[in-house]
Design a protein around this motif. Structure first.
Motif, mmCIF file in Angstrom:
data_model
loop_
_atom_site.group_PDB
_atom_site.id
_atom_site.type_symbol
_atom_site.label_atom_id
_atom_site.label_comp_id
_atom_site.label_asym_id
_atom_site.label_seq_id
_atom_site.Cartn_x
_atom_site.Cartn_y
_atom_site.Cartn_z
ATOM 1 N N THR A 1 10.891 -4.597 7.932
ATOM 2 C CA THR A 1 9.431 -4.616 8.170
ATOM 3 C C THR A 1 9.092 -5.387 9.440
ATOM 4 O OG1 THR A 1 9.029 -4.394 5.816
ATOM 5 C CG2 THR A 1 7.226 -5.288 7.120
ATOM 6 N N TYR B 1 13.013 -1.716 0.587
ATOM 7 C CA TYR B 1 14.224 -2.308 -0.001
ATOM 8 C C TYR B 1 13.824 -3.434 -0.956
ATOM 9 C CZ TYR B 1 18.754 -4.846 0.100
ATOM 10 O OH TYR B 1 19.915 -5.498 -0.225
ATOM 11 N N ALA C 1 0.860 -1.185 0.000
ATOM 12 C CA ALA C 1 0.000 0.000 0.000
ATOM 13 C C ALA C 1 0.895 1.234 0.000
ATOM 14 C CB ALA C 1 -0.879 -0.004 1.247
ATOM 15 N N LEU D 1 21.306 -11.511 -1.403
ATOM 16 C CA LEU D 1 20.869 -12.898 -1.568
ATOM 17 C C LEU D 1 20.001 -12.930 -2.820
ATOM 18 C CD1 LEU D 1 19.729 -13.578 2.135
ATOM 19 C CD2 LEU D 1 22.030 -13.714 1.179
ATOM 20 N N ASP E 1 7.079 -3.176 12.058
ATOM 21 C CA ASP E 1 5.629 -3.426 12.099
ATOM 22 C C ASP E 1 5.193 -4.484 13.118
ATOM 23 O OD1 ASP E 1 5.696 -1.707 9.996
ATOM 24 O OD2 ASP E 1 4.698 -3.013 8.553
ATOM 25 N N LEU F 1 8.749 3.209 10.838
ATOM 26 C CA LEU F 1 7.415 3.527 11.371
ATOM 27 C C LEU F 1 6.349 2.688 10.691
ATOM 28 C CD1 LEU F 1 7.454 7.437 11.526
ATOM 29 C CD2 LEU F 1 7.882 5.798 13.371
HETATM 30 N N1 LIG Z 1 2.741 0.148 3.127
HETATM 31 C C1 LIG Z 1 3.084 -1.105 2.945
HETATM 32 O O1 LIG Z 1 2.419 -1.855 2.217
HETATM 33 C C2 LIG Z 1 4.296 -1.644 3.623
HETATM 34 C C3 LIG Z 1 4.629 -2.984 3.473
HETATM 35 C C4 LIG Z 1 5.761 -3.482 4.108
HETATM 36 C C5 LIG Z 1 6.558 -2.612 4.849
HETATM 37 N N2 LIG Z 1 6.212 -1.325 4.954
HETATM 38 C C6 LIG Z 1 7.095 -0.367 5.672
HETATM 39 O O2 LIG Z 1 8.405 -0.426 5.088
HETATM 40 C C7 LIG Z 1 9.354 -0.063 6.079
HETATM 41 C C8 LIG Z 1 10.508 -1.050 6.042
HETATM 42 O O3 LIG Z 1 11.160 -0.983 4.794
HETATM 43 P P1 LIG Z 1 12.741 -1.255 4.714
HETATM 44 O O4 LIG Z 1 13.196 -0.974 3.335
HETATM 45 O O5 LIG Z 1 13.401 -0.531 5.835
HETATM 46 O O6 LIG Z 1 12.844 -2.777 5.108
HETATM 47 P P2 LIG Z 1 12.622 -4.194 4.384
HETATM 48 O O7 LIG Z 1 11.523 -4.870 5.091
HETATM 49 O O8 LIG Z 1 12.580 -4.093 2.900
HETATM 50 O O9 LIG Z 1 13.970 -4.928 4.831
HETATM 51 C C9 LIG Z 1 15.198 -4.496 4.302
HETATM 52 C C10 LIG Z 1 16.315 -5.401 4.753
HETATM 53 O O10 LIG Z 1 16.038 -6.745 4.353
HETATM 54 C C11 LIG Z 1 17.209 -7.396 3.967
HETATM 55 N N3 LIG Z 1 17.027 -7.886 2.590
HETATM 56 C C12 LIG Z 1 15.859 -7.935 1.917
HETATM 57 N N4 LIG Z 1 16.033 -8.517 0.710
HETATM 58 C C13 LIG Z 1 17.329 -8.853 0.616
HETATM 59 C C14 LIG Z 1 18.127 -9.482 -0.386
HETATM 60 N N5 LIG Z 1 17.610 -9.902 -1.558
HETATM 61 N N6 LIG Z 1 19.439 -9.642 -0.141
HETATM 62 C C15 LIG Z 1 19.987 -9.216 1.006
HETATM 63 N N7 LIG Z 1 19.274 -8.618 1.993
HETATM 64 C C16 LIG Z 1 17.965 -8.442 1.807
HETATM 65 C C17 LIG Z 1 18.349 -6.383 4.117
HETATM 66 O O11 LIG Z 1 18.937 -6.616 5.372
HETATM 67 C C18 LIG Z 1 17.630 -5.044 4.086
HETATM 68 O O12 LIG Z 1 18.320 -4.058 4.804
HETATM 69 C C19 LIG Z 1 8.621 -0.057 7.409
HETATM 70 O O13 LIG Z 1 8.409 1.278 7.830
HETATM 71 C C20 LIG Z 1 7.300 -0.745 7.113
HETATM 72 O O14 LIG Z 1 6.251 -0.238 7.903
HETATM 73 C C21 LIG Z 1 5.101 -0.807 4.371
#
Ligand SMILES: NC(=O)c1ccc[n+]([C@@H]2O[C@H](COP(=O)([O-])OP(=O)(O)OC[C@H]3O[C@@H](n4cnc5c(N)ncnc54)[C@H](O)[C@@H]3O)[C@@H](O)[C@H]2O)c1
Ligand SMILES: Nc1nc(=O)c(N)c(NC[C@H](O)[C@H](O)[C@H](O)COP(=O)(O)O)[nH]1
Length: 248
Positions: free
Chosen positions: A78, A190, A36, A165, A82, A49
């Motif tokens: 996440t 990410y 979303a 990965l 979350d 957040l």
């Molecule tokens: N609105 C929505 O639909 C929604 C959905 C999910 C998360 N969120 C929000 O997103 C934010 C988090 O996002 P983010 O980017 O900080 O975290 P993320 O959940 O994308 O996690 C990022 C981490 O995952 C690891 N990672 C993921 N894929 C990888 C790969 N292929 N290889 C190596 N490492 C990998 C790494 O350590 C990276 O730093 C939070 O605030 C959450 O609330 C929102």
């Protein structure tokens, strides 16, 4: 708590983007990327957040979409931001396996059987029998013994160049080790930014757009390079719009 009802007009819109939910008959891999976002393409108001963007109606849609999958993938960012349940509350008896991508195993303390930190929902649900055992994907250079944890562990070799990965390795390994085939990937930023540029991995992209701007400190979804989506359909709900599409 009961879910807000979904307008029936949404079902035929989603149908071409979901794989059949008779997962026992259809073992072909299906990957749905879904999240979303705000009008200004943010998925959270700030780093770490949890932010409400979508209407209850499209939250129910998320659970409906979950019911077509056997696993739900998020990144460690996440999980920490979350504390999600990652279960399926649509229909009855739909179980889904949470998969967390956590190369450096930051969540080691959370999943440790001797954990002193407050229980995360994923651990709580697994221990009380209401949730499947979580799967944590870590880098294969981390030496830990699996029986110390309330989770299963998948080990993947990091790519030589960028240290990431590879998605093919992650999904293949989850298929081989746990028989999972229908992956719903929910973020965070990410992972979404990475996968938007992987048309060979993602079968369907479903984005909910809520009527809100989250501002310049928000967490952005914006892939490194431009892309145009294919097979696009829009649906308009009570306050959100949903866009279903394909990457190729
Ligand atoms: N609105 C929505 O639909 C929604 C959905 C999910 C998360 N969120 C929000 O997103 C934010 C988090 O996002 P983010 O980017 O900080 O975290 P993320 O959940 O994308 O996690 C990022 C981490 O995952 C690891 N990672 C993921 N894929 C990888 C790969 N292929 N290889 C190596 N490492 C990998 C790494 O350590 C990276 O730093 C939070 O605030 C959450 O609330 C929102
Ligand atoms: N549909 C949707 N609308 C939102 O406004 C929002 N912030 C998310 N965020 C998705 C993210 O993956 C969350 O972690 C899960 O929404 C957690 O939900 P559960 O506890 O598993 O039900 N998803």
């Amino acid at each position: 708590m009961s879910l807000h009802p979904i307008d029936e007009s949404l079902f035929p819109v989603l149908k071409p983007y979901l794989s059949s939910n008779s997962i026992h008959r259809h073992r072909r891999r299906h990957v749905t990327l879904t999240y979303a976002q705000s009008i200004d393409s943010k998925i959270a108001a700030g780093k770490g957040l949890r932010t409400h963007i979508s209407h209850e109606e499209t939250k129910t849609m998320t659970h409906y979409i979950r019911s077509f999958h056997d696993s739900l993938v998020i990144g460690i960012g996440t999980l920490l931001a979350d504390n999600p349940s990652l279960n399926c509350r649509y229909g009855e008896g739909n179980r889904i396996t949470p998969i967390i991508i956590d190369p450096t195993f930051k969540s080691m303390e959370i999943f440790s059987k001797e954990s002193k930190v407050e229980k995360y929902k994923l651990v709580e649900n697994y221990l009380n029998g209401s949730g499947n055992k979580p799967v944590i994907v870590i880098s294969d250079d981390i030496e830990v013994s699996d029986d110390r944890f309330n989770c299963d562990i998948v080990r993947i070799r990091r790519n030589n160049g960028d240290g990431k990965l590879s998605w093919n390795s992650i999904l293949n390994q989850c298929e081989d080790q746990f028989g999972l085939h229908k992956f719903m990937i929910e973020g965070g930023a990410y992972i979404i930014n990475d996968l938007l540029l992987c048309p060979d991995i993602v079968d369907s992209l479903i984005i909910t757009i809520g009527p809100v701007f989250l501002g310049e400190n928000g967490v952005s979804v914006s892939p490194k390079t431009p892309l145009s989506l294919k097979d696009v359909i829009w649906w308009k709900g009570i306050s959100d719009s949903v866009m279903c599409s394909k990457l190729k």
